[in-house]
Design a protein around this motif. Structure first.
Motif, PDB file in Angstrom:
ATOM      1  N   GLN A 104       0.686  -1.297  -0.172  1.00  0.00           N
ATOM      2  CA  GLN A 104       0.141   0.025  -0.046  1.00  0.00           C
ATOM      3  C   GLN A 104       0.799   1.159   0.019  1.00  0.00           C
ATOM      4  O   GLN A 104       0.390   2.356  -0.413  1.00  0.00           O
ATOM      5  CB  GLN A 104      -0.841  -0.056   1.195  1.00  0.00           C
ATOM      6  N   SER A 105       2.073   1.212   0.466  1.00  0.00           N
ATOM      7  CA  SER A 105       3.146   2.088   0.259  1.00  0.00           C
ATOM      8  C   SER A 105       3.681   2.387  -0.964  1.00  0.00           C
ATOM      9  O   SER A 105       4.446   3.593  -1.430  1.00  0.00           O
ATOM     10  CB  SER A 105       4.097   2.151   1.315  1.00  0.00           C
ATOM     11  N   ILE A 106       3.494   1.648  -1.986  1.00  0.00           N
ATOM     12  CA  ILE A 106       3.846   1.738  -3.388  1.00  0.00           C
ATOM     13  C   ILE A 106       3.568   3.203  -4.104  1.00  0.00           C
ATOM     14  O   ILE A 106       4.531   3.829  -4.528  1.00  0.00           O
ATOM     15  CB  ILE A 106       3.340   0.790  -4.259  1.00  0.00           C
ATOM     16  N   PRO A 107       2.452   3.599  -4.001  1.00  0.00           N
ATOM     17  CA  PRO A 107       2.096   4.835  -4.409  1.00  0.00           C
ATOM     18  C   PRO A 107       3.148   5.923  -3.884  1.00  0.00           C
ATOM     19  O   PRO A 107       2.962   7.059  -4.633  1.00  0.00           O
ATOM     20  CB  PRO A 107       0.652   5.060  -3.910  1.00  0.00           C
ATOM     21  N   ASP A 108       3.354   5.994  -2.629  1.00  0.00           N
ATOM     22  CA  ASP A 108       4.187   6.888  -1.994  1.00  0.00           C
ATOM     23  C   ASP A 108       5.643   6.949  -2.757  1.00  0.00           C
ATOM     24  O   ASP A 108       6.389   8.050  -3.162  1.00  0.00           O
ATOM     25  CB  ASP A 108       4.443   6.637  -0.616  1.00  0.00           C
ATOM     26  N   LEU A 109       6.185   5.626  -3.206  1.00  0.00           N
ATOM     27  CA  LEU A 109       7.372   5.913  -3.952  1.00  0.00           C
ATOM     28  C   LEU A 109       7.236   6.359  -5.272  1.00  0.00           C
ATOM     29  O   LEU A 109       8.219   7.189  -5.772  1.00  0.00           O
ATOM     30  CB  LEU A 109       8.048   4.305  -4.116  1.00  0.00           C
ATOM     31  N   THR A 110       6.245   6.021  -5.975  1.00  0.00           N
ATOM     32  CA  THR A 110       5.826   6.510  -7.363  1.00  0.00           C
ATOM     33  C   THR A 110       5.404   8.088  -7.473  1.00  0.00           C
ATOM     34  O   THR A 110       6.042   8.548  -8.155  1.00  0.00           O
ATOM     35  CB  THR A 110       4.641   5.614  -8.266  1.00  0.00           C
ATOM     36  N   ALA A 111       4.950   8.526  -6.317  1.00  0.00           N
ATOM     37  CA  ALA A 111       4.695   9.893  -6.309  1.00  0.00           C
ATOM     38  C   ALA A 111       5.944  10.824  -5.928  1.00  0.00           C
ATOM     39  O   ALA A 111       6.185  11.763  -6.617  1.00  0.00           O
ATOM     40  CB  ALA A 111       3.691  10.165  -5.319  1.00  0.00           C
ATOM     41  N   ALA A 112       6.927   9.970  -5.299  1.00  0.00           N
ATOM     42  CA  ALA A 112       8.093  10.760  -4.958  1.00  0.00           C
ATOM     43  C   ALA A 112       8.996  10.748  -6.056  1.00  0.00           C
ATOM     44  O   ALA A 112       9.506  11.859  -6.335  1.00  0.00           O
ATOM     45  CB  ALA A 112       8.794   9.989  -3.705  1.00  0.00           C
ATOM     46  N   GLN A 113       8.866   9.766  -6.987  1.00  0.00           N
ATOM     47  CA  GLN A 113       9.586  10.011  -8.296  1.00  0.00           C
ATOM     48  C   GLN A 113       9.145  11.138  -9.075  1.00  0.00           C
ATOM     49  O   GLN A 113       9.558  11.760 -10.028  1.00  0.00           O
ATOM     50  CB  GLN A 113       9.780   8.633  -8.819  1.00  0.00           C
ATOM     51  N   LEU A 114       7.743  11.012  -9.290  1.00  0.00           N
ATOM     52  CA  LEU A 114       7.137  11.938 -10.153  1.00  0.00           C
ATOM     53  C   LEU A 114       7.493  13.427  -9.654  1.00  0.00           C
ATOM     54  O   LEU A 114       7.735  14.286 -10.508  1.00  0.00           O
ATOM     55  CB  LEU A 114       5.623  12.054 -10.330  1.00  0.00           C
ATOM     56  N   ARG A 115       7.563  13.740  -8.404  1.00  0.00           N
ATOM     57  CA  ARG A 115       7.721  15.069  -7.810  1.00  0.00           C
ATOM     58  C   ARG A 115       9.294  15.286  -8.116  1.00  0.00           C
ATOM     59  O   ARG A 115       9.643  16.379  -8.610  1.00  0.00           O
ATOM     60  CB  ARG A 115       7.722  14.870  -6.317  1.00  0.00           C
ATOM     61  N   SER A 116      10.200  14.296  -7.940  1.00  0.00           N
ATOM     62  CA  SER A 116      11.442  14.757  -7.880  1.00  0.00           C
ATOM     63  C   SER A 116      12.448  14.413  -9.151  1.00  0.00           C
ATOM     64  O   SER A 116      13.686  14.603  -9.392  1.00  0.00           O
ATOM     65  CB  SER A 116      12.144  13.991  -6.658  1.00  0.00           C
ATOM     66  N   SER A 117      11.837  13.295 -10.091  1.00  0.00           N
ATOM     67  CA  SER A 117      12.484  12.798 -11.071  1.00  0.00           C
ATOM     68  C   SER A 117      13.736  11.901 -10.697  1.00  0.00           C
ATOM     69  O   SER A 117      14.623  11.818 -11.607  1.00  0.00           O
ATOM     70  CB  SER A 117      12.981  13.893 -12.056  1.00  0.00           C
ATOM     71  N   ALA A 118      13.955  11.738  -9.367  1.00  0.00           N
ATOM     72  CA  ALA A 118      15.159  10.793  -8.903  1.00  0.00           C
ATOM     73  C   ALA A 118      15.135   9.415  -9.707  1.00  0.00           C
ATOM     74  O   ALA A 118      14.268   8.781  -9.968  1.00  0.00           O
ATOM     75  CB  ALA A 118      14.992  10.719  -7.354  1.00  0.00           C
ATOM     76  N   ASP A 119      16.502   8.912  -9.653  1.00  0.00           N
ATOM     77  CA  ASP A 119      16.623   7.792 -10.188  1.00  0.00           C
ATOM     78  C   ASP A 119      16.491   6.499  -8.979  1.00  0.00           C
ATOM     79  O   ASP A 119      15.967   5.362  -9.669  1.00  0.00           O
ATOM     80  CB  ASP A 119      17.976   7.720 -10.756  1.00  0.00           C
ATOM     81  N   VAL A 120      16.407   6.701  -7.755  1.00  0.00           N
ATOM     82  CA  VAL A 120      16.371   5.914  -6.886  1.00  0.00           C
ATOM     83  C   VAL A 120      15.622   6.380  -5.738  1.00  0.00           C
ATOM     84  O   VAL A 120      16.004   7.502  -5.099  1.00  0.00           O
ATOM     85  CB  VAL A 120      17.823   5.264  -6.285  1.00  0.00           C
ATOM     86  N   ILE A 121      14.430   5.737  -5.392  1.00  0.00           N
ATOM     87  CA  ILE A 121      13.673   6.080  -4.397  1.00  0.00           C
ATOM     88  C   ILE A 121      13.705   5.073  -3.465  1.00  0.00           C
ATOM     89  O   ILE A 121      13.416   4.068  -3.751  1.00  0.00           O
ATOM     90  CB  ILE A 121      12.357   6.435  -4.863  1.00  0.00           C
ATOM     91  N   ILE A 122      13.971   5.345  -2.261  1.00  0.00           N
ATOM     92  CA  ILE A 122      14.020   4.504  -1.103  1.00  0.00           C
ATOM     93  C   ILE A 122      13.097   4.584  -0.067  1.00  0.00           C
ATOM     94  O   ILE A 122      12.772   5.856   0.374  1.00  0.00           O
ATOM     95  CB  ILE A 122      15.412   4.695  -0.281  1.00  0.00           C
ATOM     96  N   GLY A 123      12.431   3.669   0.331  1.00  0.00           N
ATOM     97  CA  GLY A 123      11.324   3.545   1.217  1.00  0.00           C
ATOM     98  C   GLY A 123      11.890   3.345   2.452  1.00  0.00           C
ATOM     99  O   GLY A 123      12.500   2.360   2.863  1.00  0.00           O
TER     100      GLY A 123
END
Length: 235
Positions: free
Chosen positions: A93-112
């Motif tokens: 259920q926390s997966i959308p948190d990772l994908t939203a963080a990538q959309l905001r930052s365009s980062a290559d690695v997002i760590i939960g």
């Protein structure tokens, strides 16, 4: 964005089915369970739950199994990979948190990140590694991560195969190639079954500490080198 969910698993028959059941409700394209030479019913349970299964003939460890999944993603044209542990600690259920963080930052690695799961001794160890490496990452060992296409290309390389663990060494290599790294708070649960294999005994812990300390002292990826940036694999 074409997404592959990669779950490295070694003898996780007690938890893999529960994780895959919970993952059904998360937004997903394909789930790949990489069975790290498991000797139990991990692969059979994963197939029965509808996941793709890659069975390794030799045990490669959590990072080796994860890298096999990254190479699968690269070969089949996936845009990003989200990795989860098979023991049930990571909440789909926390997966959308990772994908939203990538959309905001365009980062290559997002760590939960969920620092509260760390004991006092582990917190001291991560403080030590952060000081040596210069990595500004709060939770160094979390396997709940999102990798962009650029990150997949770098971490599927032969150079990344030399690493034994998915934490500090992987992040140092990512930094060496100029990949951006971000963290996002997520929910984590106690593991459904078994225990950590990295921290299974003081002997294993000592070896892990020594190896990771050497990586940090060698300043691997301390700063992106001109050659590394010049040869960086493009999207």
């Amino acid at each position: 964005m074409k997404t592959l969910y990669v779950i490295p698993a070694f003898n996780e028959e007690g938890s893999i089915g529960i994780l895959l059941k919970h993952l059904r409700s998360a937004p997903r394209d394909c789930v790949l369970v990489v069975s790290d030479a498991s000797t139990d019913q991990t692969a059979a349970i994963a197939r029965a739950a509808g996941a793709e299964v890659l069975e390794l003939p030799l045990q490669l460890g959590a990072w080796g199994a994860t890298q096999a999944g990254l190479r699968f993603a690269l070969r089949h044209g996936y845009d990003r990979v989200i990795t989860l542990d098979a023991d049930g600690q990571h909440d789909p259920q926390s997966i959308p948190d990772l994908t939203a963080a990538q959309l905001r930052s365009s980062a290559d690695v997002i760590i939960g990140t969920f620092p509260k799961r760390l004991s006092r001794s582990r917190q001291l160890a991560w403080h030590w590694f952060r000081a040596l490496s210069g990595l500004r990452v709060e939770d160094l060992t979390s396997g709940f991560r999102l990798y962009s296409r650029r990150a997949i290309r770098v971490l599927a390389s032969a150079e990344a195969t030399l690493l034994d663990y998915q934490d500090v060494g992987v992040l140092l290599l990512a930094r060496r190639y100029g990949l951006s790294i971000r963290e996002v708070p997520v929910t984590m649960h106690p593991r459904h079954d078994g225990r950590s294999r990295v921290f299974a005994s003081w002997f294993i812990v000592a070896g892990y500490m020594a190896q990771t300390t050497l990586l940090c002292l060698a300043r691997v990826g301390r700063w992106p080198t001109a050659k590394a940036l010049q040869n960086e694999i493009s999207v």
